[in-house]
Design a protein around this motif. Structure first.
Motif, PDB file in Angstrom:
ATOM      1  N   GLY A  88       0.782  -1.229   0.000  1.00 55.77           N
ATOM      2  CA  GLY A  88       0.000   0.000   0.000  1.00 55.77           C
ATOM      3  C   GLY A  88       0.811   1.275   0.000  1.00 55.77           C
ATOM      4  O   GLY A  88       0.265   2.374   0.108  1.00 55.77           O
ATOM      5  N   GLY A  89       2.123   1.159  -0.123  1.00 54.05           N
ATOM      6  CA  GLY A  89       2.960   2.349  -0.225  1.00 54.05           C
ATOM      7  C   GLY A  89       3.775   2.668   1.006  1.00 54.05           C
ATOM      8  O   GLY A  89       4.741   3.429   0.937  1.00 54.05           O
ATOM      9  N   ARG A  90       3.402   2.121   2.148  1.00 54.14           N
ATOM     10  CA  ARG A  90       4.194   2.238   3.376  1.00 54.14           C
ATOM     11  C   ARG A  90       4.043   0.934   4.151  1.00 54.14           C
ATOM     12  O   ARG A  90       2.982   0.306   4.108  1.00 54.14           O
ATOM     13  CB  ARG A  90       3.749   3.409   4.257  1.00 54.14           C
ATOM     14  CG  ARG A  90       4.031   4.780   3.696  1.00 54.14           C
ATOM     15  CD  ARG A  90       3.784   5.861   4.727  1.00 54.14           C
ATOM     16  NE  ARG A  90       4.751   5.827   5.823  1.00 54.14           N
ATOM     17  CZ  ARG A  90       5.956   6.404   5.785  1.00 54.14           C
ATOM     18  NH1 ARG A  90       6.350   7.036   4.701  1.00 54.14           N
ATOM     19  NH2 ARG A  90       6.765   6.331   6.833  1.00 54.14           N
ATOM     20  N   ALA A  91       5.093   0.542   4.866  1.00 51.25           N
ATOM     21  CA  ALA A  91       5.025  -0.678   5.665  1.00 51.25           C
ATOM     22  C   ALA A  91       6.100  -0.629   6.730  1.00 51.25           C
ATOM     23  O   ALA A  91       7.132   0.037   6.574  1.00 51.25           O
ATOM     24  CB  ALA A  91       5.219  -1.925   4.795  1.00 51.25           C
ATOM     25  N   SER A  92       5.867  -1.330   7.824  1.00 48.78           N
ATOM     26  CA  SER A  92       6.908  -1.559   8.802  1.00 48.78           C
ATOM     27  C   SER A  92       7.769  -2.722   8.342  1.00 48.78           C
ATOM     28  O   SER A  92       7.341  -3.562   7.525  1.00 48.78           O
ATOM     29  CB  SER A  92       6.293  -1.863  10.173  1.00 48.78           C
ATOM     30  OG  SER A  92       5.587  -0.733  10.666  1.00 48.78           O
ATOM     31  N   ARG A 109      18.265   4.308   3.118  1.00 46.36           N
ATOM     32  CA  ARG A 109      18.121   4.744   1.726  1.00 46.36           C
ATOM     33  C   ARG A 109      16.774   5.413   1.451  1.00 46.36           C
ATOM     34  O   ARG A 109      16.476   5.741   0.305  1.00 46.36           O
ATOM     35  CB  ARG A 109      18.344   3.560   0.786  1.00 46.36           C
ATOM     36  CG  ARG A 109      19.741   2.973   0.902  1.00 46.36           C
ATOM     37  CD  ARG A 109      20.083   2.055  -0.239  1.00 46.36           C
ATOM     38  NE  ARG A 109      21.356   1.382  -0.025  1.00 46.36           N
ATOM     39  CZ  ARG A 109      22.084   0.819  -0.983  1.00 46.36           C
ATOM     40  NH1 ARG A 109      21.636   0.839  -2.246  1.00 46.36           N
ATOM     41  NH2 ARG A 109      23.222   0.221  -0.716  1.00 46.36           N
ATOM     42  N   GLY A 110      15.977   5.601   2.480  1.00 43.54           N
ATOM     43  CA  GLY A 110      14.783   6.415   2.336  1.00 43.54           C
ATOM     44  C   GLY A 110      13.547   5.716   1.841  1.00 43.54           C
ATOM     45  O   GLY A 110      12.592   6.378   1.407  1.00 43.54           O
ATOM     46  N   LEU A 111      13.494   4.388   1.921  1.00 45.74           N
ATOM     47  CA  LEU A 111      12.257   3.711   1.557  1.00 45.74           C
ATOM     48  C   LEU A 111      11.151   4.127   2.533  1.00 45.74           C
ATOM     49  O   LEU A 111      11.438   4.479   3.680  1.00 45.74           O
ATOM     50  CB  LEU A 111      12.447   2.195   1.588  1.00 45.74           C
ATOM     51  CG  LEU A 111      12.790   1.539   0.241  1.00 45.74           C
ATOM     52  CD1 LEU A 111      14.090   2.081  -0.310  1.00 45.74           C
ATOM     53  CD2 LEU A 111      12.845   0.017   0.381  1.00 45.74           C
ATOM     54  N   PRO A 112       9.893   4.084   2.087  1.00 47.06           N
ATOM     55  CA  PRO A 112       8.788   4.529   2.955  1.00 47.06           C
ATOM     56  C   PRO A 112       8.466   3.514   4.047  1.00 47.06           C
ATOM     57  O   PRO A 112       7.501   2.768   3.984  1.00 47.06           O
ATOM     58  CB  PRO A 112       7.630   4.700   1.969  1.00 47.06           C
ATOM     59  CG  PRO A 112       7.945   3.766   0.838  1.00 47.06           C
ATOM     60  CD  PRO A 112       9.437   3.762   0.723  1.00 47.06           C
ATOM     61  N   VAL A 113       9.313   3.514   5.059  1.00 48.31           N
ATOM     62  CA  VAL A 113       9.203   2.591   6.188  1.00 48.31           C
ATOM     63  C   VAL A 113       8.448   3.282   7.314  1.00 48.31           C
ATOM     64  O   VAL A 113       8.803   4.394   7.720  1.00 48.31           O
ATOM     65  CB  VAL A 113      10.596   2.140   6.662  1.00 48.31           C
ATOM     66  CG1 VAL A 113      10.484   1.262   7.906  1.00 48.31           C
ATOM     67  CG2 VAL A 113      11.333   1.412   5.544  1.00 48.31           C
ATOM     68  N   GLU A 114       7.422   2.614   7.830  1.00 47.31           N
ATOM     69  CA  GLU A 114       6.629   3.175   8.921  1.00 47.31           C
ATOM     70  C   GLU A 114       7.335   3.005  10.261  1.00 47.31           C
ATOM     71  O   GLU A 114       7.538   3.958  11.008  1.00 47.31           O
ATOM     72  CB  GLU A 114       5.261   2.490   8.953  1.00 47.31           C
ATOM     73  CG  GLU A 114       4.257   3.146   9.874  1.00 47.31           C
ATOM     74  CD  GLU A 114       3.777   4.488   9.360  1.00 47.31           C
ATOM     75  OE1 GLU A 114       3.442   5.341  10.199  1.00 47.31           O
ATOM     76  OE2 GLU A 114       3.765   4.708   8.125  1.00 47.31           O
ATOM     77  N   ARG A 115       7.707   1.772  10.571  1.00 42.69           N
ATOM     78  CA  ARG A 115       8.444   1.449  11.793  1.00 42.69           C
ATOM     79  C   ARG A 115       9.448   0.353  11.459  1.00 42.69           C
ATOM     80  O   ARG A 115       9.228  -0.445  10.545  1.00 42.69           O
ATOM     81  CB  ARG A 115       7.503   0.995  12.918  1.00 42.69           C
ATOM     82  CG  ARG A 115       6.671   2.137  13.512  1.00 42.69           C
ATOM     83  CD  ARG A 115       5.645   1.655  14.529  1.00 42.69           C
ATOM     84  NE  ARG A 115       5.020   2.804  15.181  1.00 42.69           N
ATOM     85  CZ  ARG A 115       5.399   3.336  16.333  1.00 42.69           C
ATOM     86  NH1 ARG A 115       6.394   2.776  17.004  1.00 42.69           N
ATOM     87  NH2 ARG A 115       4.804   4.391  16.834  1.00 42.69           N
ATOM     88  N   LEU A 116      10.518   0.312  12.235  1.00 46.66           N
ATOM     89  CA  LEU A 116      11.626  -0.582  11.924  1.00 46.66           C
ATOM     90  C   LEU A 116      12.024  -1.356  13.170  1.00 46.66           C
ATOM     91  O   LEU A 116      12.344  -0.765  14.206  1.00 46.66           O
ATOM     92  CB  LEU A 116      12.811   0.249  11.419  1.00 46.66           C
ATOM     93  CG  LEU A 116      14.128  -0.454  11.154  1.00 46.66           C
ATOM     94  CD1 LEU A 116      13.988  -1.483  10.044  1.00 46.66           C
ATOM     95  CD2 LEU A 116      15.188   0.596  10.772  1.00 46.66           C
TER      96      LEU A 116
END
Length: 270
Positions: A88-92, A109-116
């Motif tokens: 959906g465009g963002r994910a943990s 590297r700036g991927l659309p990560v919500e939480r890590l």
């Protein structure tokens, strides 16, 4: 989980196989060396009541292809980008071992990560374990090219992962070894993502701007908790958690990760 995975094309056209289970905020589960999506399947099922868990085969493993000309980090980052788009465009992200290093690199590297969240990224700090002998990466590649898969896995585990030789010899005689040997050709990806000196990339991690949790097992060798703590110290606002009674094989006991991950990724749902 379905028995037949879905696939998504990465940027270079490589098909990446994945399975989706559960409902809620999406989290992509990134396995480490000698893992495929089956290695995180039990964890995905454990988390499925609260999140949408995506288990996938890193390139060259299971149902995923490998169109890369050389072992490098960039194609694996692009694979994660394709999976995040599916989500959906963002994910943990949750990464185990070298999969944790890959997840960290995706955030850098700036991927659309919500939480890590990462468990025991295998960096070496404070001289707590010997570094691999010079030329180990090249020796692993040579053994793979010669189809000496057993020897490649043995060398990786003893030199890159610092597993005692007697432990590896016992593993080699056991029923799990054929599974490991089948994935031997993917080991150079794990070596590439962790870097030649297994050093914590402090300056690069300082640029990570997403909520981050690092974890290590209370029963693990001291160098692994030290690495996880060093990563947490390098990332602004990150936290560190000891998972008591666990070691590097925590994926075999996914219940130990259930509450820490759900409390972190989907706190409103726990």
């Amino acid at each position: 989980m379905s028995k037949t995975p879905q696939t998504v094309a990465s940027a270079d056209g490589t098909p990446i196989a994945y399975e989706v289970t559960g409902d809620g905020p999406p989290v992509i589960l990134v396995g480490g060396a000698l893992d495929d999506r089956t290695s995180v399947a039990a964890l995905a099922a454990t988390l499925a009541s609260r999140v949408t868990a995506i288990a996938y085969d890193r390139r060259g493993r299971g149902g995923s292809g490998d169109n890369a000309d050389a072992f490098a980090v960039r194609p694996e980052i692009e694979d994660l980008a394709a999976l995040i788009a599916v989500a959906g465009g963002r994910a943990s992200l949750f990464g185990h071992s070298s999969g944790g290093v890959l997840a960290l690199e995706a955030a850098v590297r700036g991927l659309p990560v919500e939480r890590l969240a990462v468990y025991e990224p295998p960096f070496v700090v404070g001289g707590l374990r010997p570094l691999p002998a010079e030329g180990t990466a090249e020796r692993i590649r040579t053994l793979i090219a010669e189809e000496r898969r057993d020897d490649a896995v043995h060398l990786f585990l003893t030199e890159e992962a610092s597993v005692p030789a007697e432990t590896v010899d016992g593993l080699r005689a056991g029923p799990a070894w054929p599974f490991l040997a089948r994935l031997a050709h993917t080991l150079p990806y794990d070596v590439a993502v962790c870097g030649p000196d297994l050093a914590v990339p402090v300056d690069r991690l300082a640029t990570v701007a997403v909520p981050t949790l690092t974890m290590a097992g209370g029963a693990s060798p001291a160098w692994l908790p030290a690495a996880a703590q060093a990563v947490a110290e390098a990332i602004p606002g990150a936290s560190y958690l000891t998972v008591e009674g666990q070691d590097h094989g925590v994926l075999r006991d996914p219940q130990a990760l259930r509450d820490p991950l759900l409390n972190f990724i989907a706190p409103a749902c726990t």
